[in-house]
Structure formats: structure tokens, C-alpha cells
Design a protein around this motif. Structure first.
Motif, PDB file in Angstrom:
ATOM      1  N   MET A  80       0.843  -1.288  -0.193  1.00 48.45           N
ATOM      2  CA  MET A  80      -0.026   0.147  -0.221  1.00 48.45           C
ATOM      3  C   MET A  80       0.793   1.138   0.082  1.00 48.45           C
ATOM      4  O   MET A  80       0.624   2.135   0.472  1.00 48.45           O
ATOM      5  N   SER A  81       1.923   1.306  -0.499  1.00 46.25           N
ATOM      6  CA  SER A  81       2.848   2.508  -0.739  1.00 46.25           C
ATOM      7  C   SER A  81       2.230   3.419  -1.664  1.00 46.25           C
ATOM      8  O   SER A  81       1.727   2.830  -2.634  1.00 46.25           O
ATOM      9  N   SER A  82       2.310   4.528  -1.475  1.00 46.09           N
ATOM     10  CA  SER A  82       1.585   5.688  -1.964  1.00 46.09           C
ATOM     11  C   SER A  82       2.357   5.837  -3.561  1.00 46.09           C
ATOM     12  O   SER A  82       3.570   5.643  -3.834  1.00 46.09           O
ATOM     13  N   ALA A 129       2.379   5.376   3.616  1.00 45.85           N
ATOM     14  CA  ALA A 129       1.466   5.718   4.171  1.00 45.85           C
ATOM     15  C   ALA A 129       1.597   6.038   5.646  1.00 45.85           C
ATOM     16  O   ALA A 129       1.068   7.086   6.272  1.00 45.85           O
ATOM     17  N   ARG A 184       3.087   9.294   6.059  1.00 40.85           N
ATOM     18  CA  ARG A 184       2.380  10.213   5.839  1.00 40.85           C
ATOM     19  C   ARG A 184       1.390  10.654   7.035  1.00 40.85           C
ATOM     20  O   ARG A 184       1.290  11.720   7.444  1.00 40.85           O
ATOM     21  N   GLY A 185       0.892   9.378   7.422  1.00 34.05           N
ATOM     22  CA  GLY A 185      -0.015   9.634   8.652  1.00 34.05           C
ATOM     23  C   GLY A 185       0.844  10.460   9.815  1.00 34.05           C
ATOM     24  O   GLY A 185       0.299  11.192  10.550  1.00 34.05           O
ATOM     25  N   GLY A 190      -7.072   1.723  -1.435  1.00 38.66           N
ATOM     26  CA  GLY A 190      -6.433   1.343  -0.053  1.00 38.66           C
ATOM     27  C   GLY A 190      -7.478   2.290   0.907  1.00 38.66           C
ATOM     28  O   GLY A 190      -8.104   2.961   0.296  1.00 38.66           O
ATOM     29  N   GLU A 198      -6.790   4.701   2.670  1.00 36.78           N
ATOM     30  CA  GLU A 198      -6.442   6.290   2.939  1.00 36.78           C
ATOM     31  C   GLU A 198      -7.559   6.729   1.801  1.00 36.78           C
ATOM     32  O   GLU A 198      -8.125   7.823   2.116  1.00 36.78           O
ATOM     33  N   ASP A 199      -7.427   6.234   0.483  1.00 32.70           N
ATOM     34  CA  ASP A 199      -8.326   6.669  -0.710  1.00 32.70           C
ATOM     35  C   ASP A 199      -9.529   6.570   0.055  1.00 32.70           C
ATOM     36  O   ASP A 199     -10.537   7.528  -0.687  1.00 32.70           O
TER      37      ASP A 199
END
Lengths: 249, 261
Positions: free
Chosen positions: B1-3, B9, B12-13, B254, B256-257
Motif C-alpha cells: 500500500m505504498s503511495s 502511508a 504520511r500519517g 486502499g 486512505e483513498d
């Protein structure tokens, strides 16, 4: 791998088939027959109702009497292959092949599934999910699932349409061997395919649709597409299809 | 799940969290709000450390309520969906009841539940269960009723019984819908438990917050809030990951999206 279980061929006759969409009859009072142990092919312009007629025989839609020669119902004695592969995305390819057995609470036969996968050129792909396969591979898996059912009657809707020419040719050979002795209804868009595999080839045309008198190519399927007699029949079929399209439009 | 942007991610969080804390600190500096209205992050962190044992104990209570409610609500919700799908008569009679039940705010039920089930955990578990039950039932039932018709036709051609179609085709096919319902349920589950605690209880993070507030311990109240938020987020991501792993054939974006959408 051939039909080792003794299949007693049954013939099927359909009487007064009718189906209408939005008030317009796709076909009405249509009679036709599937002779026992033979492959009957259905050609015709798009939208004429070939798929619907096949679904009617399968008991999935429409109205009409579907009578088997032994007077028992067809339910549970036919295998159906739709235009879409209908593979279940959460099952592996091998588990998709044995779906019928599990649905009926029978013990699946993984060895037979493997053998059929090999036959359709998917050896070693049994553990993959359908999403990992190409469109043509998925169609071959669906064909293997249909053959896995090992039924006396097989109803197929454009089973080879998504395949490249060579794979299609090879699979027609394999299918002809495995379908020998069964009562088959095959809907197709490909006149040559119909002439290679069919004992009887009908063109469906008009609105409401009718079936013409069947062409009956000589010899047993799979026939050689280079045979001049077959090529002549193909020309004849194309002529019929062109006028069928005019009659249906 | 890397952006696609290249920043993981998780990182980023962390950056977002750090940014929010910094903004909080700046607001306090700029406005000069008294600490009993809005304590600075440092004081809250201090309270977190100082009252660690107290916070841990009460987190245990609230976590147990949320998890039990989640388990019960999911179980009851899925069972109801299957029964309502299978028996049309049940669906006809129960569906209106279900819809009407959603018109009653769960918060309004909290005092009644405390009255009936007491100040202990039972009333909070019941609150969480109630709040989880509907999204799970509605999503799963919706999934069951929208099976690809070709699959059921195929099952018909294979001479399958109604029950085996449900078990082998319609239930697995409805799992992605069930998963969306469970995600929503997971996000709202803490609300049920905490509201229950506010109405009447003797332990739990909600209880601790009310208690700290009335004693002017705003920093402890914020610490409890922070723990609750951290638990809720962790639970959501745990369930989300679990669902993604359990349903590997479901191709979707994912977590986040989904939240950003």
C-alpha cells in the motif's frame, strides 16, 4: 478422458417457444428439435434471439414446452456455458471446475479437473484465481468447467468467441471429441465453426424469429476446414446469413 | 500500500499527526486560551504519562465494550441479513421495523438501556451492538440481493439447491458488501460505547472524561480523548487490513483513498 460413463443420448424437442421483450415477440410458436447425440448449431444476426432460445431450453427464461425423448425433465441433465465465463472470482480455477459437485454436495474429483485443464491448455494454472488469467484462458476454463459436468446434454453460447484463431481451432477439435455422443446445442457467430462441429446447422432469422431447414454437412466432426465441400457450404451459409440479417432488421 | 507519491502511508500519517499537534500548540500560543479550556499538547502528554495506569485500566473497559459490541453486532447483523434474504416473509415484516429502528437516535436509547441493563458493561455492549447492527445488516443484505444473475443461472444449470446457492455463491459474492458494512460499523462502534458510559457508568474512557471534566482536569480529559481516538483509528485499520487479507480477490483502493473519498 472421453465419455466413459455410458451416456444414453436423449433428443429434445421444443414446442411453441415464445419470448417477448417490451411487447415485441422475439420468437413465438417456435418449434425445433435437438436430435439425440448430435450437435445442432444455431447461427443468425445479433439480437435475433439465439441466446434467448438457448436459455429457454435451459429453463432460464421464456415459455414453451421443452420435452426430452425419455419424458423426464431436462433439469439436472444438461451443462450450460454462457457467453460470459461466469468463473467465481473467489475460487481458484480448479475449484471453479469442481463447483457443480460442491453445489450438489458431491465429492469433487480434482484429478479429473486437472486432466480437463490440461486438455484445454491450462495445465498448472489450477491454483490461480480467474483474475490472473487472460480473457481467452478464462473462456477455456469455462469450457473445462462445462465438460467437467459430464452431462448428456450440453448447451453452449459462443464458447470459443474470445479465442485467437489457432487456439479456437485446437479447442474445436478437443470439444468435438469430448462432446461426441452428447446432444449439443451450440450458438455461434462463426459459420466455419458451425460447419466444423455441427451435424445440423440452422440459421435463425426474422421477427418473430424462425429457423430455416438445417444444413447437414457430410462426415463426422471435427471436419477439415480445407475440405471443398465445407467451403462450399460456408459460402451457402454466408448467403443465408446476409438475407437473415435483412429479414431481421 | 505504498503511495504513488513515494512517501509510505505510515510516514504520511505521522506527518499529518505532527502537523495537527503543531497547529494545536500554535493556536494556544496565539490565542492565550487558559489551560483549563485547552491545555497545550505538552501538558496532555504529561497527563498521559502521569495517569498511564488509570488510563490503561479504563481503556480496557471501553475496548472490551467496543470489541464485544462489534462481535455481537456483526454476528446478529449477518444472521439477520441471511435470514431476511432466505425467507421473504421475514424480510417483509422485519425490514420496516429495521428502518424505523434507525429513525430512533441511539443516543436517546442510552438512558433506557442503562435503566434496563444497569451501570455495568452490559448496557454499553448493547449500545455498541445496536449501532453496529444496522450497517452490517443493511450492507450484507444488499450484497446478497445483488448477486450476478449469471452465477445463479449457472448454479441452476448445475442443479443446486437454494441453500447451496446461498452458501457457495451468494454469500461469498456478498462478502465485499459485508466488508463495507463492517468498516462503517467499526468506525461508529466507539460512539456507542462512549455514549453509554456518559449516561451512567463506573469505569471506561467516557466515564474518565466526564469525571476529569467535572474536576477541572482538562489535561486528563484530553489524554483520555487522545487514547480513545488512537484506539478507534487502530481498530479501524486493523479491521480494514484483516478484510483486505481475507478477501484477496476484491480489487479496491486502499483505506486512505476510501477515507479521503
Amino acid at each position: 478422458m472421453t465419455a466413459d460413463t455410458a451416456i444414453r443420448p436423449i433428443s429434445i424437442s421444443v414446442h411453441a417457444a415464445r419470448l417477448s421483450y417490451a411487447g415485441a415477440a422475439l420468437f413465438d410458436a417456435l418449434d425445433f428439435a435437438l436430435p439425440a447425440g448430435q450437435t445442432t448449431c444455431l447461427l443468425g444476426p445479433s439480437g435475433v434471439g439465439k441466446t434467448s432460445l438457448l436459455r429457454l431450453v435451459a429453463g432460464l427464461e421464456g415459455a414453451g414446452a421443452v420435452v426430452c425423448s425419455d419424458d423426464r425433465p431436462l433439469r439436472g441433465r444438461y451443462a450450460w456455458m454462457a457467453q460470459q465465463d461466469l468463473l467465481l472470482p473467489w475460487l481458484t480455477v480448479a475449484d471453479n471446475l469442481t463447483l457443480g459437485a460442491r453445489l450438489r454436495g458431491e465429492t469433487p474429483d480434482p484429478a479429473r479437473a486437472d486432466a480437463l485443464l490440461q486438455l484445454v491448455g491450462l495445465a498448472g494454472r489450477g491454483d490461480d484465481r480467474p483474475a490472473a488469467l487472460s480473457g481467452g484462458m478464462r473462456q477455456r476454463a469455462a469450457l473445462a468447467r462445462t465438460l467437467m459436468e459430464d452431462r448428456p446434454v450440453v448447451l453452449m453460447d459462443e464458447p470459443f468467441s474470445a479465442l485467437d484463431a489457432i487456439t479456437r481451432y485446437q479447442l474445436q477439435d478437443a470439444a468435438a471429441e469430448l462432446l461426441a455422443g452428447r446432444t449439443v446445442m451450440l450458438v455461434t457467430h462463426d459459420p466455419l465453426e458451425a460447419l466444423r462441429l455441427g451435424h445440423r446447422v440452422h440459421v435463425m432469422a426474422g421477427r418473430p424469429a424462425r429457423l430455416d431447414d438445417a444444413l447437414e454437412p457430410a462426415g463426422e466432426p471435427p471436419r477439415d476446414p480445407r475440405d471443398p465441400a465445407i467451403l462450399a457450404l460456408q459460402a451457402e451459409l454466408l448467403t443465408r446469413l446476409v438475407s437473415a440479417k435483412k429479414a431481421t432488421a | 500500500m505504498s503511495s504513488r507519491a513515494g512517501i509510505p502511508a505510515a510516514l504520511r500519517g505521522l506527518i499529518v499527526a505532527a502537523g495537527l499537534v503543531a497547529a494545536w500548540q500554535i493556536v494556544v500560543w496565539l490565542t492565550g486560551v487558559p489551560h483549563y479550556i485547552l491545555p497545550v499538547p505538552g501538558k496532555v502528554l504529561g497527563a498521559l504519562v502521569e495517569h498511564a495506569a488509570l488510563l490503561a485500566e479504563n481503556t480496557g473497559t471501553t475496548a472490551a465494550e467496543i470489541l464485544l459490541g462489534l462481535a455481537l453486532g456483526t454476528l446478529l447483523g449477518s444472521a439477520s441479513a441471511v435470514v431476511m434474504d432466505y425467507a421473504r416473509i421475514v424480510r417483509r415484516w422485519l425490514m420496516p421495523v429495521l428502518v424505523v429502528s434507525q429513525a430512533v437516535p441511539v443516543f436517546a436509547l442510552a438512558p433506557v438501556l442503562v435503566l434496563w441493563l444497569g451501570f455495568g458493561m452490559a448496557s454499553k455492549v448493547a449500545m455498541a451492538t445496536l449501532i453496529i447492527y444496522f450497517p452490517v445488516t443493511a450492507a450484507f443484505l444488499d450484497g446478497l440481493r445483488r448477486t450476478e444473475p449469471g452465477w445463479t443461472d449457472l448454479a441452476h444449470s448445475m442443479d443446486a439447491s437454494r441453500w447451496s446457492v446461498l452458501r457457495h455463491i451468494r454469500m461469498p459474492a456478498a462478502l465485499p458488501s459485508f466488508a463495507s458494512g463492517l468498516r462503517v460499523a467499526t468506525a461508529v462502534a466507539p460512539i456507542g460505547a462512549v455514549v453509554g458510559e456518559w449516561v451512567g457508568s463506573s469505569s471506561g474512557l467516557g466515564y474518565l472524561m466526564l469525571n476529569a471534566n467535572s474536576r477541572g482536569q482538562t489535561d486528563l480529559m484530553f489524554a483520555a480523548l487522545a487514547v480513545l481516538a488512537a484506539f478507534a483509528v487502530a481498530l479501524y485499520f486493523f479491521v480494514d487490513r484483516l478484510l483486505i487479507r481475507a478477501l484477496p480477490w476484491v480489487v479496491e483502493s486502499g483505506a486512505e483513498d476510501r477515507i479521503n473519498a
